[in-house]
Design an enzyme around this catalytic site. Structure first.
Site, mmCIF file in Angstrom:
data_model
loop_
_atom_site.group_PDB
_atom_site.id
_atom_site.type_symbol
_atom_site.label_atom_id
_atom_site.label_comp_id
_atom_site.label_asym_id
_atom_site.label_seq_id
_atom_site.Cartn_x
_atom_site.Cartn_y
_atom_site.Cartn_z
ATOM 1 N N PRO A 67 0.807 -1.226 0.000
ATOM 2 C CA PRO A 67 0.000 0.000 0.000
ATOM 3 C C PRO A 67 0.840 1.277 0.000
ATOM 4 C CG PRO A 67 -0.847 -1.573 1.594
ATOM 5 C CD PRO A 67 0.462 -2.110 1.126
ATOM 6 N N ASN A 73 -7.931 -10.685 -7.043
ATOM 7 C CA ASN A 73 -9.274 -10.103 -7.063
ATOM 8 C C ASN A 73 -9.678 -9.457 -5.749
ATOM 9 O OD1 ASN A 73 -9.509 -11.110 -9.649
ATOM 10 N ND2 ASN A 73 -10.661 -12.917 -9.042
ATOM 11 N N TYR A 132 -14.209 -17.285 -7.627
ATOM 12 C CA TYR A 132 -14.219 -16.042 -8.384
ATOM 13 C C TYR A 132 -15.312 -15.106 -7.874
ATOM 14 C CZ TYR A 132 -14.627 -12.796 -12.289
ATOM 15 O OH TYR A 132 -14.700 -11.659 -13.063
ATOM 16 N N LYS A 156 -14.580 -11.515 -5.896
ATOM 17 C CA LYS A 156 -15.068 -10.265 -6.492
ATOM 18 C C LYS A 156 -16.046 -9.558 -5.561
ATOM 19 C CE LYS A 156 -14.290 -8.982 -10.211
ATOM 20 N NZ LYS A 156 -13.236 -8.059 -10.729
#
Length: 325
Positions: free
Chosen positions: A60, A94, A130, A134
């Site tokens: 970050p 993701n 997935y 997400k």
């Protein structure tokens, strides 16, 4: 005294070298924006300034420094893992990478850019890794006041070979050059799916990033789509017809418990589907045949070639690809 020219607004596209990211870059360029892209290999469409930044490995603090130096008004996240990735890779690309990005964005305080995340309709069911990763990213983004645009299946120039129709298009293009025989295997049952042209999706991203829509969609999750599911077998037949390549289509029943490959989502857009059009002042304008024509022209090299990242994805034999999932 002559007035100074107003500088173009600046956007940063994460994953700008990929299928969706490349089209998003083109939409912003056409809208008069100064476009920058982050990717692991510093690749981007022509006219876009490319930067080497690995979202999976950068912390970050580095991301915040890079953002502060670039000072974009908008950041669009078109990066992530879809086909052929392991569960760990999907979780990292993701979810964890998005958390690091949002941490970097919020650290900039009043200088923080608007953030637009490209999500997926798979988030509604979240029954796959997935979908779950997400959905987690969506929570991070909206919690920080960003906007999430959930995408259905996408079609158009550069459709990856890792998808069913993208793979069939690539196989047909090779057959057009070599004369090889083409056999495509599909499921015998009829499948209806929601498809959106990737260029229409990119136009929606541009609308969400720019005033006045940007002020209306902060902190919101919106589903993009046409509201018109189409028969996947009809799409396959249309693609074969547009190619002019003779191809044999074989149908077979799905194997019990087998989830076919190919990136075809049976999940329908959610209740915000129509709301997206209202808030963004946007609607899909390309029909499926135009999308398939764009796919074919790009893969066949008859329309200036495919965009950067267009041939990404795992190549498999067409006979191993199934419609469904």
């Amino acid at each position: 005294m002559a007035s100074r020219p107003v500088p173009a607004p600046r956007v940063l596209v994460l994953g700008g070298s990929g299928f969706v990211g490349g089209h998003v870059c083109h939409a912003f360029l056409a809208g008069g924006w100064e476009v920058h892209a982050w990717s692991r290999r510093a690749r981007a469409p022509r006219g876009v300034t490319a930067h080497t930044v690995d979202l999976v490995r950068a912390g970050p603090e580095r991301l915040a420094d890079e953002l502060a130096a670039l000072a974009p008004q908008v950041v669009v996240n078109a990066a992530g893992a879809v086909w052929g990735a392991s569960e760990e890779e999907m979780a990292e690309a993701n979810e964890a990478a998005v958390l690091r990005c949002m941490t970097a964005v919020t650290a900039l305080g009043v200088r923080a850019p608007r953030f637009v995340q490209l999500g997926s309709v798979h988030e509604h069911a979240a029954t796959t890794v997935y979908g779950r990763t997400k959905a987690a990213a969506t929570a991070w983004v909206t919690g920080a006041g960003g906007t999430v645009l959930r995408l259905p299946n996408l079609l158009g120039p550069g459709t990856p070979e890792g998808s069913f129709l993208g793979g069939v298009g690539a196989r047909l293009a090779r057959a057009a050059r070599t004369g090889e025989a083409v056999t495509v295997t599909t499921l015998a049952r009829r499948e209806r799916r929601e498809f959106l042209d990737v260029r229409d999706a990119a136009d929606a991203v541009l609308a969400a990033a720019a005033p006045p829509a940007a002020a209306r969609v902060g902190g919101r999750v919106l589903d993009l789509g046409t509201g018109r599911p189409v028969d996947v077998r009809e799409l396959l037949d249309t693609l074969i017809r547009l190619s002019g390549v003779p191809a044999r289509v074989e149908e077979r029943l799905p194997e019990p418990g087998h989830t076919p490959p190919g990136g075809l989502s049976g999940v329908a857009p959610g209740p915000s589907h129509e709301l997206a059009g209202e808030l963004l002042g946007w609607r899909a304008v390309r029909d499926p045949e135009e999308s398939l024509r764009g796919l074919w022209e790009a893969v066949a090299g008859t329309s200036g070639g495919a965009s950067s990242g267009a041939r990404a994805g795992t190549q498999r034999r067409a006979s191993d690809r199934l419609v469904g999932g």
